[in-house]
Structures are given as structure tokens and as C-alpha cells.
Design a protein around this motif. Structure first.
Motif, PDB file in Angstrom:
ATOM      1  N   TYR A 116      21.498  -5.848  39.242  1.00  0.00           N
ATOM      2  CA  TYR A 116      22.058  -7.113  38.757  1.00  0.00           C
ATOM      3  C   TYR A 116      22.684  -7.907  39.906  1.00  0.00           C
ATOM      4  N   PRO A 117      21.878  -8.430  40.812  1.00  0.00           N
ATOM      5  CA  PRO A 117      22.421  -9.168  41.957  1.00  0.00           C
ATOM      6  C   PRO A 117      23.113 -10.471  41.573  1.00  0.00           C
ATOM      7  N   ASP A 118      22.841 -10.997  40.382  1.00  0.00           N
ATOM      8  CA  ASP A 118      23.461 -12.250  39.949  1.00  0.00           C
ATOM      9  C   ASP A 118      24.804 -12.045  39.247  1.00  0.00           C
ATOM     10  N   VAL A 119      25.189 -10.801  39.030  1.00  0.00           N
ATOM     11  CA  VAL A 119      26.477 -10.496  38.399  1.00  0.00           C
ATOM     12  C   VAL A 119      27.461 -10.112  39.497  1.00  0.00           C
ATOM     13  N   PRO A 120      28.500 -10.922  39.739  1.00  0.00           N
ATOM     14  CA  PRO A 120      29.380 -10.711  40.890  1.00  0.00           C
ATOM     15  C   PRO A 120      29.924  -9.296  41.033  1.00  0.00           C
ATOM     16  N   LEU A 121      30.467  -8.729  39.959  1.00  0.00           N
ATOM     17  CA  LEU A 121      31.053  -7.393  40.057  1.00  0.00           C
ATOM     18  C   LEU A 121      30.009  -6.354  40.459  1.00  0.00           C
ATOM     19  N   MET A 122      28.811  -6.447  39.861  1.00  0.00           N
ATOM     20  CA  MET A 122      27.761  -5.474  40.164  1.00  0.00           C
ATOM     21  C   MET A 122      27.279  -5.616  41.607  1.00  0.00           C
ATOM     22  N   ASP A 123      27.097  -6.847  42.056  1.00  0.00           N
ATOM     23  CA  ASP A 123      26.595  -7.067  43.406  1.00  0.00           C
ATOM     24  C   ASP A 123      27.608  -6.620  44.454  1.00  0.00           C
ATOM     25  N   ILE A 124      28.888  -6.853  44.167  1.00  0.00           N
ATOM     26  CA  ILE A 124      29.931  -6.427  45.098  1.00  0.00           C
ATOM     27  C   ILE A 124      29.996  -4.901  45.170  1.00  0.00           C
ATOM     28  N   LYS A 125      29.843  -4.240  44.021  1.00  0.00           N
ATOM     29  CA  LYS A 125      29.825  -2.772  44.012  1.00  0.00           C
ATOM     30  C   LYS A 125      28.647  -2.250  44.851  1.00  0.00           C
ATOM     31  N   PRO A 173      22.590  -0.313  24.776  1.00  0.00           N
ATOM     32  CA  PRO A 173      23.160   1.023  24.557  1.00  0.00           C
ATOM     33  C   PRO A 173      23.845   1.520  25.835  1.00  0.00           C
ATOM     34  N   ILE A 174      25.062   2.043  25.689  1.00  0.00           N
ATOM     35  CA  ILE A 174      25.838   2.510  26.834  1.00  0.00           C
ATOM     36  C   ILE A 174      26.311   3.932  26.582  1.00  0.00           C
ATOM     37  N   ALA A 175      26.130   4.803  27.572  1.00  0.00           N
ATOM     38  CA  ALA A 175      26.539   6.204  27.469  1.00  0.00           C
ATOM     39  C   ALA A 175      27.964   6.358  28.006  1.00  0.00           C
ATOM     40  N   TYR A 176      28.935   6.031  27.168  1.00  0.00           N
ATOM     41  CA  TYR A 176      30.343   6.058  27.569  1.00  0.00           C
ATOM     42  C   TYR A 176      30.821   7.481  27.874  1.00  0.00           C
ATOM     43  N   MET A 177      31.817   7.557  28.779  1.00  0.00           N
ATOM     44  CA  MET A 177      32.469   8.836  29.078  1.00  0.00           C
ATOM     45  C   MET A 177      33.975   8.675  28.985  1.00  0.00           C
ATOM     46  N   ASP A 178      34.647   9.756  28.635  1.00  0.00           N
ATOM     47  CA  ASP A 178      36.110   9.802  28.658  1.00  0.00           C
ATOM     48  C   ASP A 178      36.551   9.751  30.125  1.00  0.00           C
ATOM     49  N   PHE A 257      29.579 -10.429  33.486  1.00  0.00           N
ATOM     50  CA  PHE A 257      29.180  -9.049  33.226  1.00  0.00           C
ATOM     51  C   PHE A 257      28.520  -8.921  31.853  1.00  0.00           C
ATOM     52  N   ALA A 258      28.766  -9.907  30.983  1.00  0.00           N
ATOM     53  CA  ALA A 258      28.139  -9.901  29.655  1.00  0.00           C
ATOM     54  C   ALA A 258      26.622  -9.922  29.764  1.00  0.00           C
ATOM     55  N   ASN A 259      26.092 -10.459  30.862  1.00  0.00           N
ATOM     56  CA  ASN A 259      24.639 -10.444  31.069  1.00  0.00           C
ATOM     57  C   ASN A 259      24.095  -9.019  31.075  1.00  0.00           C
ATOM     58  N   VAL A 260      24.902  -8.112  31.582  1.00  0.00           N
ATOM     59  CA  VAL A 260      24.506  -6.709  31.626  1.00  0.00           C
ATOM     60  C   VAL A 260      24.462  -6.139  30.211  1.00  0.00           C
ATOM     61  N   LEU A 261      25.435  -6.531  29.403  1.00  0.00           N
ATOM     62  CA  LEU A 261      25.578  -5.951  28.070  1.00  0.00           C
ATOM     63  C   LEU A 261      24.505  -6.406  27.092  1.00  0.00           C
ATOM     64  N   VAL A 262      23.752  -7.441  27.442  1.00  0.00           N
ATOM     65  CA  VAL A 262      22.678  -7.899  26.554  1.00  0.00           C
ATOM     66  C   VAL A 262      21.318  -7.801  27.242  1.00  0.00           C
ATOM     67  N   SER A 263      21.262  -7.024  28.305  1.00  0.00           N
ATOM     68  CA  SER A 263      20.009  -6.914  29.056  1.00  0.00           C
ATOM     69  C   SER A 263      18.949  -6.128  28.301  1.00  0.00           C
ATOM     70  N   GLY A 264      19.383  -5.305  27.353  1.00  0.00           N
ATOM     71  CA  GLY A 264      18.443  -4.465  26.618  1.00  0.00           C
ATOM     72  C   GLY A 264      18.069  -3.197  27.356  1.00  0.00           C
ATOM     73  N   LYS A 265      18.521  -3.067  28.625  1.00  0.00           N
ATOM     74  CA  LYS A 265      18.235  -1.866  29.409  1.00  0.00           C
ATOM     75  C   LYS A 265      19.366  -0.864  29.195  1.00  0.00           C
ATOM     76  N   PRO A 266      19.080   0.278  28.599  1.00  0.00           N
ATOM     77  CA  PRO A 266      20.136   1.264  28.312  1.00  0.00           C
ATOM     78  C   PRO A 266      20.909   1.675  29.563  1.00  0.00           C
ATOM     79  N   PHE A 267      22.222   1.748  29.419  1.00  0.00           N
ATOM     80  CA  PHE A 267      23.080   2.251  30.485  1.00  0.00           C
ATOM     81  C   PHE A 267      23.224   3.747  30.260  1.00  0.00           C
ATOM     82  N   ASP A 268      22.282   4.487  30.802  1.00  0.00           N
ATOM     83  CA  ASP A 268      22.228   5.920  30.560  1.00  0.00           C
ATOM     84  C   ASP A 268      21.575   6.577  31.771  1.00  0.00           C
TER      85      ASP A 268
END
Length: 324
Positions: A116-125, A173-178, A257-268
Motif C-alpha cells: 500500500y504505497p499510497d497509504v502514508p502509515l503503511m509506506d512509512i513502515k 477480513p483481519i486476523a487480530y491478535m491479543d 488507512f481505511a483504504n486498507v480495510l476495504v481492499s478485500g485482501k485478507p489481512f492474514d
């Protein structure tokens, strides 16, 4: 081993501090305002005042430090921007660590940041990951998907308070962790030589959509959620508009960052190799069902106690009687 935890007052950072202390490490915490971090001192950590954005303050904080666990990130309410903290600040810290001869550097990034080069937080990470690798420090990069703790204010509390739960029209879909489990990986990386100079994903047992999480919260709370769906186009418009104002720029970056949450690509991610390397078992980790069940059990019990005390207080009151 003496370690310095950066971002120690944050959701993940405080769990790292607690777990590292339990494991017997000598823990120092880099803090900008010691008065807001007294709870860390009460746990047994040592507070050292410093600021990532003021590089001259860092050498003193690194004296005697053998390892750094970096979980810092800009908060939406910070006056400092994501670029200030997550890029400029991290460059300052990494350079200071190299100069100080720090032996190990554990960095928490985000899964799929490079996609996600267009999402500032992701690109900076992504850029920070590369800068760390180029710095020739003995690093380990850990890339979580998302924190279970963030689901409480996003879903659980609004449902309990009969307030609207805001979701976008689509959901990734996001695979959350504690965060406690994520902290265990961060501390264990210091002990396992096989983690050196490597990058690892951190994902929960399964990926959840927003609707699935809402359904689970409804089942556990016995309440129906009031769902309000926010069009993605509106989020993008707000993000662009907010960038014109300095005091809302950090919030704008977060909205992107909302662009990531609607990308349809599972975060897993496949965790088999990760568990094998770190010596953990999947059953050692907290599932989302267990985490939310424990939360709602505590809250519902507390609500019942409060209602009981209110009823008890009412029964003790006697009606006013006028004196004749």
C-alpha cells in the motif's frame, strides 16, 4: 539483559514492558512525560526521559542498553504527525542505536505494508523496515495484522451503550491478535537466534470481517447492534479535505488507512513457520472468541453489581415524614 522499550505507554508497549519484567529483564522505558508513565515505574521498570524527535536526547537513554524493542507510533491525537514519529523519529533512534552499539533491535511494523504505497502509515513502515535493514543492526521485524484491544471501543462499547457501530460498506477480513500475545513474540525474539536478521508476520487463528465481529458481540452481550455504514467515497473525501489543515493532518493519514480495510485482501498469514521458530503453539494464543467472551463476562458482571447496588440504595431510603 538490559532492554529499552520505546512506545512503552501504548497499547502494545505496556504489554511488552509487563511481559519483559515477568521474564526477568531489566527494563527501561523511553518516555516523553514521566508523569504520564508512573504506572510503568510501579510495575518495576525504570523511566528515562527522551524524545524520538529530539535526537540529542537519545544517546543518554541508550547507555548500558543491550536491546531495543520498538513499538512506538504516532497517535491520532498527537500534535506530531506520522512522518514526525514513524519516520523521522525512527531514523533518529536507529542511528543512535547503531552509534551506541546496541546488540538487538526488535521493530514492530504492519503486515503487508509494502502493498500500500499510497497509504502514508503503511509506506512509512515499509521505508523504516528497509532503513533498519540497511543500518546493519541485528534486527527482527514483526508484522502484526491488528490488535484485539482496538475492537473494544470500535464494536463492544457502542453495542453496550446502544450507540451506532460505524463500518464501511465493504470489510477486509483481519486476523487480530491479543497485544499480550504479540508482546510475547517481541520478547522471545531476544532469546531465539533464529529470529535474527529476519521478518515475521503475526496473525491470529483466523481472519474476521466487521460483520462477523458484530455478530459475535451481539451474541455475547445479548444486545442488537445499531449499524451505520459509511460510504468509502465519503472517507476518501474527508481524508483529502483534512490534509489542508495542519491540526487534522494526522487524522487524515489515519483515515487513508481505511483504504486498507476495504481492499478485500485478507489481512492474514500462515503462522506455522513462525510458531516453529519461536517455540510457541497456536493453543498458547488467545482466540478472538475467548478475548471478547472474557471482556463481556467482566462487563456484564460489573453492570449487574452496579444495578444491584442502586436497587439496594433505593430500598434503604425511607419516605419523608412531616413532623406534627
Amino acid at each position: 539483559m538490559d532492554i529499552l522499550v520505546v512506545g512503552a505507554t501504548g497499547t502494545l508497549g505496556r504489554q511488552i514492558v509487563r511481559h519483559a519484567l515477568e521474564k526477568g529483564y531489566q527494563v527501561k522505558c523511553l518516555v516523553r512525560n514521566p508523569r504520564k508513565a508512573t504506572f510503568l515505574k510501579e510495575w518495576g521498570a525504570t523511566l528515562v526521559k527522551g524524545d524520538l524527535c529530539q535526537p540529542e536526547t537519545l544517546p543518554r537513554t541508550l547507555e548500558g542498553i543491550e536491546a531495543v524493542i520498538d513499538a512506538a507510533t504516532a497517535r491520532p491525537t498527537d500534535a506530531l504527525t506520522i512522518k514526525n514519529v514513524d519516520w523521522d523519529g525512527k531514523v533518529n533512534l536507529i542511528q543512535a542505536c547503531k552509534k551506541a552499539g546496541v546488540e538487538r533491535y526488535i521493530f514492530f511494523s504492519i503486515l503487508n505494508a509494502e502493498a500500500y504505497p499510497d497509504v502514508p502509515l503503511m509506506d512509512i513502515k515499509r521505508c523504516t523496515e528497509q532503513f533498519l535493514k540497511d543500518a546493519e543492526l541485528n534486527y527482527t521485524i514483526l508484522k502484526p495484522c491488528g490488535f484485539m484491544q482496538g475492537l473494544i471501543p470500535q464494536y463492544a462499547i457502542p453495542i453496550l451503550d446502544n450507540q451506532a457501530v460505524w463500518v464501511t460498506g465493504e470489510s477486509t477480513p483481519i486476523a487480530y491478535m491479543d497485544t499480550l500475545d504479540i508482546a510475547k513474540f517481541g520478547v522471545r525474539a531476544l532469546e531465539v537466534s533464529e529470529t535474527e536478521q529476519k521478518t515475521f508476520p503475526l496473525a491470529g487463528s483466523r481472519a474476521w470481517t466487521a460483520d462477523e465481529i458484530i455478530n459475535l458481540c451481539e451474541q455475547l452481550s445479548g444486545k442488537n447492534a445499531k449499524i451505520s455504514r459509511l460510504p468509502m467515497g465519503l472517507l476518501k473525501f474527508l481524508s483529502r479535505a483534512m490534509r489542508f489543515f495542519q491540526w487534522t493532518r494526522n487524522a487524515s493519514d489515519r483515515l487513508m488507512f481505511a483504504n486498507v480495510l476495504v481492499s478485500g485482501k485478507p489481512f492474514d498469514a500462515d503462522m506455522k513457520e513462525v510458531y516453529d521458530t519461536f517455540g510457541f503453539k497456536p493453543n498458547d494464543m488467545t482466540s478472538l472468541e475467548t478475548y471478547l467472551k472474557e471482556y463481556f463476562s467482566r462487563i456484564m458482571k460489573k453492570l449487574k453489581e452496579i444495578n444491584y447496588e442502586k436497587e439496594k440504595s433505593k430500598k434503604k431510603k425511607t419516605p419523608f415524614k412531616s413532623q406534627s
